[in-house]
Design a protein around this motif. Structure first.
Motif, mmCIF file in Angstrom:
data_model
loop_
_atom_site.group_PDB
_atom_site.id
_atom_site.type_symbol
_atom_site.label_atom_id
_atom_site.label_comp_id
_atom_site.label_asym_id
_atom_site.label_seq_id
_atom_site.Cartn_x
_atom_site.Cartn_y
_atom_site.Cartn_z
ATOM 1 N N GLU A 29 1.501 4.096 9.462
ATOM 2 C CA GLU A 29 1.170 3.428 8.211
ATOM 3 C C GLU A 29 1.739 2.010 8.152
ATOM 4 O O GLU A 29 1.316 1.211 7.320
ATOM 5 C CB GLU A 29 1.707 4.222 7.019
ATOM 6 C CG GLU A 29 1.059 5.581 6.834
ATOM 7 C CD GLU A 29 1.684 6.339 5.695
ATOM 8 O OE1 GLU A 29 1.136 6.260 4.570
ATOM 9 O OE2 GLU A 29 2.723 6.999 5.920
ATOM 10 N N LYS A 80 0.837 -1.204 0.000
ATOM 11 C CA LYS A 80 0.000 0.000 0.000
ATOM 12 C C LYS A 80 0.875 1.259 0.000
ATOM 13 O O LYS A 80 0.615 2.210 -0.742
ATOM 14 C CB LYS A 80 -0.926 -0.006 1.219
ATOM 15 C CG LYS A 80 -1.842 1.174 1.290
ATOM 16 C CD LYS A 80 -2.754 1.081 2.503
ATOM 17 C CE LYS A 80 -3.630 2.306 2.600
ATOM 18 N NZ LYS A 80 -4.459 2.292 3.806
ATOM 19 N N LYS A 101 3.471 12.623 -2.065
ATOM 20 C CA LYS A 101 3.853 11.860 -0.871
ATOM 21 C C LYS A 101 5.375 11.773 -0.821
ATOM 22 O O LYS A 101 6.011 11.322 -1.760
ATOM 23 C CB LYS A 101 3.240 10.463 -0.906
ATOM 24 C CG LYS A 101 3.564 9.659 0.343
ATOM 25 C CD LYS A 101 2.718 8.425 0.437
ATOM 26 C CE LYS A 101 2.990 7.606 1.668
ATOM 27 N NZ LYS A 101 2.732 8.292 2.930
ATOM 28 N N GLN A 126 1.216 4.124 -2.923
ATOM 29 C CA GLN A 126 1.042 5.552 -2.665
ATOM 30 C C GLN A 126 2.198 6.359 -3.245
ATOM 31 O O GLN A 126 1.988 7.415 -3.836
ATOM 32 C CB GLN A 126 0.918 5.806 -1.162
ATOM 33 C CG GLN A 126 -0.383 5.330 -0.581
ATOM 34 C CD GLN A 126 -0.422 5.445 0.929
ATOM 35 O OE1 GLN A 126 0.590 5.706 1.584
ATOM 36 N NE2 GLN A 126 -1.594 5.234 1.500
ATOM 37 N N ASN A 160 1.180 8.900 -6.098
ATOM 38 C CA ASN A 160 0.950 10.199 -5.477
ATOM 39 C C ASN A 160 2.306 10.896 -5.316
ATOM 40 O O ASN A 160 3.016 10.677 -4.347
ATOM 41 C CB ASN A 160 0.275 10.028 -4.108
ATOM 42 C CG ASN A 160 -0.010 11.354 -3.439
ATOM 43 O OD1 ASN A 160 0.344 12.417 -3.929
ATOM 44 N ND2 ASN A 160 -0.652 11.286 -2.278
#
Length: 126
Positions: free
Chosen positions: A69, A51, A62, A55, A59
């Motif tokens: 997390e 995950k 980020k 990200q 993204n």
């Protein structure tokens, strides 16, 4: 994975995780008395790392990882390698440096487990 099916080595991480779960399910079907729990234990942590990877890949804003997390991953490391976990946690490096060190420790654990599984599969096929 490539020893089981060389074509599967080209899969994306999420697909490799699914394939790994299928291998474990098949092992349990063949040998119901076999114990795959140890090999299943790191799947939630692996999905957590996936995950984070997704990200970062999708993204571009980020730029860091929060400890929260990776709670499952860090719990797994602590359970499997408490001494290694504590050495990193007690070190004088900041949290932004501890997180990659812990992820590297997790990667080592995954490779170790997969190596054990590979040997078990090789031994069972003899």
């Amino acid at each position: 994975i490539k020893k089981v099916d060389p074509e599967k080595n080209k899969l994306m991480l999420g697909q490799k995780i699914d394939f790994y779960k299928k291998i474990l399910k098949r092992i349990e079907e063949i040998d119901p008395d076999g114990d795959c729990d140890d090999y299943r234990q790191f799947i939630p942590a692996l999905q957590e790392v996936k995950k984070i990877r997704d990200q970062f890949a999708h993204n571009f804003s980020k730029n860091n990882i929060e400890r929260s997390e990776l709670a499952t991953t860090f719990k797994y490391i602590k359970e499997q390698r408490e001494n290694d976990f504590n050495i990193i946690e007690e070190s004088n490096i900041n949290n932004n440096e501890k997180i990659p060190a812990l992820i590297a420790t997790f990667a080592f654990l995954v490779l170790e487990r997969l190596s054990f599984l590979e040997h078990e599969l090789a031994d069972s096929s003899k």
